[in-house]
Design a protein around this motif. Structure first.
Motif, mmCIF file in Angstrom:
data_model
loop_
_atom_site.group_PDB
_atom_site.id
_atom_site.type_symbol
_atom_site.label_atom_id
_atom_site.label_comp_id
_atom_site.label_asym_id
_atom_site.label_seq_id
_atom_site.Cartn_x
_atom_site.Cartn_y
_atom_site.Cartn_z
ATOM 1 N N PRO A 26 -59.182 39.987 67.077
ATOM 2 C CA PRO A 26 -57.894 40.119 67.743
ATOM 3 C C PRO A 26 -57.860 41.401 68.575
ATOM 4 N N MET A 27 -57.185 41.329 69.697
ATOM 5 C CA MET A 27 -57.083 42.513 70.556
ATOM 6 C C MET A 27 -55.837 42.438 71.422
ATOM 7 N N THR A 28 -55.484 43.570 71.994
ATOM 8 C CA THR A 28 -54.378 43.669 72.937
ATOM 9 C C THR A 28 -54.942 44.110 74.268
ATOM 10 N N VAL A 29 -54.494 43.459 75.344
ATOM 11 C CA VAL A 29 -54.921 43.795 76.702
ATOM 12 C C VAL A 29 -53.716 44.352 77.449
ATOM 13 N N GLU A 30 -53.909 45.473 78.134
ATOM 14 C CA GLU A 30 -52.848 46.089 78.923
ATOM 15 C C GLU A 30 -53.358 46.347 80.324
ATOM 16 N N GLY A 31 -52.469 46.188 81.301
ATOM 17 C CA GLY A 31 -52.840 46.484 82.677
ATOM 18 C C GLY A 31 -51.857 45.879 83.657
ATOM 19 N N PRO A 32 -52.166 45.983 84.947
ATOM 20 C CA PRO A 32 -51.276 45.446 85.977
ATOM 21 C C PRO A 32 -51.597 43.993 86.316
ATOM 22 N N ASP A 33 -50.558 43.234 86.661
ATOM 23 C CA ASP A 33 -50.783 41.895 87.198
ATOM 24 C C ASP A 33 -51.008 42.047 88.705
ATOM 25 N N PRO A 34 -51.255 40.956 89.439
ATOM 26 C CA PRO A 34 -51.527 41.085 90.886
ATOM 27 C C PRO A 34 -50.389 41.748 91.676
ATOM 28 N N GLY A 35 -49.159 41.671 91.173
ATOM 29 C CA GLY A 35 -48.025 42.305 91.847
ATOM 30 C C GLY A 35 -47.831 43.757 91.456
ATOM 31 N N GLY A 36 -48.640 44.265 90.520
ATOM 32 C CA GLY A 36 -48.543 45.651 90.100
ATOM 33 C C GLY A 36 -47.655 45.874 88.890
ATOM 34 N N THR A 37 -47.080 44.805 88.334
ATOM 35 C CA THR A 37 -46.238 44.918 87.155
ATOM 36 C C THR A 37 -47.105 45.030 85.903
ATOM 37 N N PHE A 38 -46.777 46.004 85.059
ATOM 38 C CA PHE A 38 -47.539 46.235 83.834
ATOM 39 C C PHE A 38 -47.284 45.112 82.828
ATOM 40 N N PHE A 39 -48.334 44.637 82.151
ATOM 41 C CA PHE A 39 -48.186 43.633 81.106
ATOM 42 C C PHE A 39 -48.976 44.053 79.878
ATOM 43 N N ARG A 40 -48.616 43.474 78.754
ATOM 44 C CA ARG A 40 -49.352 43.644 77.495
ATOM 45 C C ARG A 40 -49.436 42.261 76.858
ATOM 46 N N GLU A 41 -50.655 41.836 76.517
ATOM 47 C CA GLU A 41 -50.870 40.502 75.942
ATOM 48 C C GLU A 41 -51.813 40.594 74.752
ATOM 49 N N THR A 42 -51.499 39.844 73.717
ATOM 50 C CA THR A 42 -52.381 39.730 72.559
ATOM 51 C C THR A 42 -53.271 38.513 72.762
ATOM 52 N N THR A 43 -54.580 38.704 72.566
ATOM 53 C CA THR A 43 -55.554 37.628 72.751
ATOM 54 C C THR A 43 -56.699 37.845 71.772
ATOM 55 N N THR A 44 -57.796 37.138 71.962
ATOM 56 C CA THR A 44 -58.960 37.241 71.084
ATOM 57 C C THR A 44 -60.208 37.503 71.915
ATOM 58 N N LEU A 45 -60.980 38.480 71.504
ATOM 59 C CA LEU A 45 -62.244 38.798 72.163
ATOM 60 C C LEU A 45 -63.226 37.660 71.918
ATOM 61 N N SER A 46 -63.935 37.219 72.971
ATOM 62 C CA SER A 46 -64.915 36.144 72.840
ATOM 63 C C SER A 46 -66.341 36.664 72.775
ATOM 64 N N PHE A 47 -66.657 37.671 73.604
ATOM 65 C CA PHE A 47 -68.020 38.184 73.713
ATOM 66 C C PHE A 47 -67.947 39.644 74.120
ATOM 67 N N MET A 48 -68.876 40.452 73.605
ATOM 68 C CA MET A 48 -68.917 41.854 74.002
ATOM 69 C C MET A 48 -70.352 42.351 73.968
ATOM 70 N N SER A 49 -70.682 43.166 74.951
ATOM 71 C CA SER A 49 -71.961 43.852 74.997
ATOM 72 C C SER A 49 -71.668 45.309 75.322
ATOM 73 N N HIS A 50 -72.713 46.105 75.469
ATOM 74 C CA HIS A 50 -72.489 47.513 75.804
ATOM 75 C C HIS A 50 -71.953 47.675 77.227
ATOM 76 N N GLN A 51 -72.046 46.627 78.040
ATOM 77 C CA GLN A 51 -71.587 46.720 79.421
ATOM 78 C C GLN A 51 -70.327 45.933 79.721
#
Length: 121
Positions: A26-51
């Motif tokens: 489980p994780m939370t993602v924060e950042g701007p949408d295409p219009g510049g409005t800040f959002f916060r969403e809870t989702t699930t990580l699928s894959f991760m590497s060092h990059q």
């Protein structure tokens, strides 16, 4: 046959699977949408590497945007403590979902800096 495209110019998810981990955390993602409005969403990580990281995201986002991920680490990794990995990155690919059933998969190229902190919850 050798590829003429360097590894650095390819998106990370086209690399061999052994270079990362398929995770369902489980994780939370924060950042701007295409219009510049800040959002916060809870989702699930699928894959991760060092990059990079790959995850579904229902909120619309734009290529090149910077996002912050707060990933809940399993208690075994934190020796019983609830820890969160916080890392930032830039969107390098958005793979459209199959209509309303699944959200698009977002590929993020991670920065080398990260923070591991106690879970706020």
């Amino acid at each position: 046959m050798l590829s003429r495209i360097s590894w650095d110019s390819r998106t990370f998810r086209h690399r061999p699977a052994e270079r990362g981990f398929k995770l369902s955390l489980p994780m939370t993602v924060e950042g701007p949408d295409p219009g510049g409005t800040f959002f916060r969403e809870t989702t699930t990580l699928s894959f991760m590497s060092h990059q990079g990281a790959l995850f579904p995201l229902a909120n619309p986002v734009a290529l090149g945007s910077r996002l912050k991920l707060a990933i809940a680490l399993p208690p075994k990794l934190g020796e019983g403590q609830n820890l969160t990995l916080v890392v930032k990155g830039t969107i390098v690919d958005i793979d459209g979902g199959d209509g309303n059933a699944t959200p698009p998969q977002v590929a993020l190229r991670l920065e080398s800096r990260y923070i591991i902190q106690p879970d706020a919850a």
